[in-house]
Write a protein that holds these residues in place. Structure first.
Motif, PDB file in Angstrom:
ATOM      1  N   VAL A 103     -13.035 -10.967  -3.645  1.00 25.74           N
ATOM      2  CA  VAL A 103     -11.749 -11.464  -4.135  1.00 25.74           C
ATOM      3  C   VAL A 103     -10.723 -10.338  -4.032  1.00 25.74           C
ATOM      4  O   VAL A 103     -10.923  -9.252  -4.583  1.00 25.74           O
ATOM      5  CB  VAL A 103     -11.863 -11.943  -5.601  1.00 25.74           C
ATOM      6  N   PHE A 104      -9.640 -10.588  -3.311  1.00 24.02           N
ATOM      7  CA  PHE A 104      -8.541  -9.636  -3.201  1.00 24.02           C
ATOM      8  C   PHE A 104      -7.284 -10.430  -2.881  1.00 24.02           C
ATOM      9  O   PHE A 104      -6.860 -10.546  -1.738  1.00 24.02           O
ATOM     10  CB  PHE A 104      -8.830  -8.576  -2.133  1.00 24.02           C
ATOM     11  N   GLU A 105      -6.697 -10.987  -3.937  1.00 23.65           N
ATOM     12  CA  GLU A 105      -5.533 -11.863  -3.798  1.00 23.65           C
ATOM     13  C   GLU A 105      -4.244 -11.063  -3.943  1.00 23.65           C
ATOM     14  O   GLU A 105      -4.272  -9.859  -4.150  1.00 23.65           O
ATOM     15  CB  GLU A 105      -5.625 -12.960  -4.863  1.00 23.65           C
ATOM     16  N   LYS A 106      -3.107 -11.752  -3.860  1.00 22.08           N
ATOM     17  CA  LYS A 106      -1.808 -11.078  -3.923  1.00 22.08           C
ATOM     18  C   LYS A 106      -1.654 -10.238  -5.186  1.00 22.08           C
ATOM     19  O   LYS A 106      -1.163  -9.114  -5.129  1.00 22.08           O
ATOM     20  CB  LYS A 106      -0.671 -12.101  -3.820  1.00 22.08           C
ATOM     21  N   ILE A 109      -3.629  -7.116  -4.706  1.00 19.40           N
ATOM     22  CA  ILE A 109      -2.948  -6.204  -3.787  1.00 19.40           C
ATOM     23  C   ILE A 109      -1.864  -5.435  -4.533  1.00 19.40           C
ATOM     24  O   ILE A 109      -1.744  -4.209  -4.398  1.00 19.40           O
ATOM     25  CB  ILE A 109      -2.352  -6.972  -2.578  1.00 19.40           C
ATOM     26  N   LEU A 110      -1.106  -6.131  -5.348  1.00 23.07           N
ATOM     27  CA  LEU A 110      -0.057  -5.489  -6.135  1.00 23.07           C
ATOM     28  C   LEU A 110      -0.662  -4.478  -7.110  1.00 23.07           C
ATOM     29  O   LEU A 110      -0.202  -3.332  -7.191  1.00 23.07           O
ATOM     30  CB  LEU A 110       0.757  -6.548  -6.890  1.00 23.07           C
ATOM     31  N   PHE A 111      -1.696  -4.877  -7.832  1.00 24.59           N
ATOM     32  CA  PHE A 111      -2.346  -3.985  -8.794  1.00 24.59           C
ATOM     33  C   PHE A 111      -2.930  -2.758  -8.087  1.00 24.59           C
ATOM     34  O   PHE A 111      -2.743  -1.628  -8.528  1.00 24.59           O
ATOM     35  CB  PHE A 111      -3.443  -4.741  -9.563  1.00 24.59           C
ATOM     36  N   PHE A 112      -3.631  -2.979  -6.979  1.00 21.34           N
ATOM     37  CA  PHE A 112      -4.224  -1.899  -6.192  1.00 21.34           C
ATOM     38  C   PHE A 112      -3.148  -0.891  -5.780  1.00 21.34           C
ATOM     39  O   PHE A 112      -3.316   0.321  -5.922  1.00 21.34           O
ATOM     40  CB  PHE A 112      -4.920  -2.488  -4.960  1.00 21.34           C
ATOM     41  N   ASN A 113      -2.026  -1.399  -5.271  1.00 20.72           N
ATOM     42  CA  ASN A 113      -0.979  -0.502  -4.791  1.00 20.72           C
ATOM     43  C   ASN A 113      -0.210   0.185  -5.911  1.00 20.72           C
ATOM     44  O   ASN A 113       0.169   1.348  -5.774  1.00 20.72           O
ATOM     45  CB  ASN A 113      -0.073  -1.221  -3.802  1.00 20.72           C
ATOM     46  N   LEU A 114       0.012  -0.494  -7.009  1.00 19.15           N
ATOM     47  CA  LEU A 114       0.637   0.190  -8.153  1.00 19.15           C
ATOM     48  C   LEU A 114      -0.267   1.313  -8.658  1.00 19.15           C
ATOM     49  O   LEU A 114       0.198   2.413  -8.968  1.00 19.15           O
ATOM     50  CB  LEU A 114       0.941  -0.805  -9.279  1.00 19.15           C
ATOM     51  N   PHE A 115      -1.560   1.037  -8.708  1.00 14.71           N
ATOM     52  CA  PHE A 115      -2.521   2.032  -9.179  1.00 14.71           C
ATOM     53  C   PHE A 115      -2.622   3.203  -8.208  1.00 14.71           C
ATOM     54  O   PHE A 115      -2.702   4.356  -8.630  1.00 14.71           O
ATOM     55  CB  PHE A 115      -3.886   1.357  -9.378  1.00 14.71           C
ATOM     56  N   GLN A 116      -2.615   2.926  -6.892  1.00 12.46           N
ATOM     57  CA  GLN A 116      -2.718   4.029  -5.938  1.00 12.46           C
ATOM     58  C   GLN A 116      -1.465   4.897  -5.962  1.00 12.46           C
ATOM     59  O   GLN A 116      -1.544   6.107  -5.809  1.00 12.46           O
ATOM     60  CB  GLN A 116      -3.071   3.536  -4.523  1.00 12.46           C
ATOM     61  N   VAL A 167      -8.472  -6.114   2.148  1.00 12.14           N
ATOM     62  CA  VAL A 167      -8.264  -7.489   2.617  1.00 12.14           C
ATOM     63  C   VAL A 167      -9.361  -7.880   3.598  1.00 12.14           C
ATOM     64  O   VAL A 167      -9.933  -8.980   3.516  1.00 12.14           O
ATOM     65  CB  VAL A 167      -6.855  -7.654   3.244  1.00 12.14           C
ATOM     66  N   ALA A 168      -9.672  -7.002   4.536  1.00 10.89           N
ATOM     67  CA  ALA A 168     -10.701  -7.292   5.531  1.00 10.89           C
ATOM     68  C   ALA A 168     -12.062  -7.476   4.870  1.00 10.89           C
ATOM     69  O   ALA A 168     -12.804  -8.407   5.197  1.00 10.89           O
ATOM     70  CB  ALA A 168     -10.765  -6.177   6.578  1.00 10.89           C
ATOM     71  N   TYR A 169     -12.388  -6.602   3.928  1.00  5.24           N
ATOM     72  CA  TYR A 169     -13.674  -6.713   3.226  1.00  5.24           C
ATOM     73  C   TYR A 169     -13.752  -8.027   2.459  1.00  5.24           C
ATOM     74  O   TYR A 169     -14.750  -8.746   2.551  1.00  5.24           O
ATOM     75  CB  TYR A 169     -13.860  -5.533   2.268  1.00  5.24           C
TER      76      TYR A 169
END
Length: 183
Positions: A103-106, A109-116, A167-169
């Protein structure tokens, strides 16, 4: 999803090896001395999000130490610790997203990028420059410029490479309940 310790150890070994190869042989020189545009932080963020904080910490620590050792200038511990810190921080993403379940939804993606972004700010805006000053007595203006350049480029490369890997995974992983028994 709980990972087997064996799988985590294997992931750390593979992740550190890939981090090393990307950081040593695929790094692009930046205009700021002693910094590069690095693709390995996207991989590190992905592996940490998949395998957790300990794996992220060790992949960053081992991978960065190998890069420095092989380059011939000695291990620059302040930046090694910053890479390990970034990996550890990104590992906490695994607790909020379900990447291991495909599972990797929008919103993920937002959470992942804010965290990174937060992780890179802490690693390259605080950890690396402060340790450079404390350990190596480097001038503050120099190390904060290097940290800013490294952090900015790492944010961009992680947003691209890390997000694409996640996303690919997720798209390649079968979802729970997606398989039906034939009668």
């Amino acid at each position: 999803m709980k990972k087997s310790p064996v799988i985590t150890v294997v992931a750390i070994g593979i992740g550190a090896a890939l981090f090393f190869v990307l950081g040593r042989f695929v790094a692009v020189p930046s205009p700021v001395p002693n910094t590069t545009i690095s693709l390995q932080y996207g991989l590190l963020a992905f592996m940490a999000a998949l395998f957790g904080p300990l794996a992220g910490l060790l992949i960053g620590l081992i991978g960065h130490a190998l890069i420095d050792f092989s380059a011939g200038w000695g291990i620059w511990w302040s930046w090694v610790v910053a890479s390990a810190g970034f990996g550890c921080l990104m590992g906490f993403v695994a607790r909020k997203i379900k990447l291991a379940d495909g599972v990797f939804e929008k919103k993920d993606i937002l959470f992942f990028n804010l965290f990174q972004i937060l992780g890179h700010i802490v690693a390259w805006g605080v950890i690396a420059p402060v340790l450079d000053i404390l350990i190596y007595a480097e001038p503050a203006n120099k190390v904060f410029v290097q940290g800013l350049a490294a952090g900015a480029s790492n944010i961009v490369t992680t947003a691209i490479v890390g997000t694409l890997l996640c996303v690919a995974y997720a798209s390649a992983k079968p979802k729970k309940g997606s398989l039906k028994e034939e009668k």
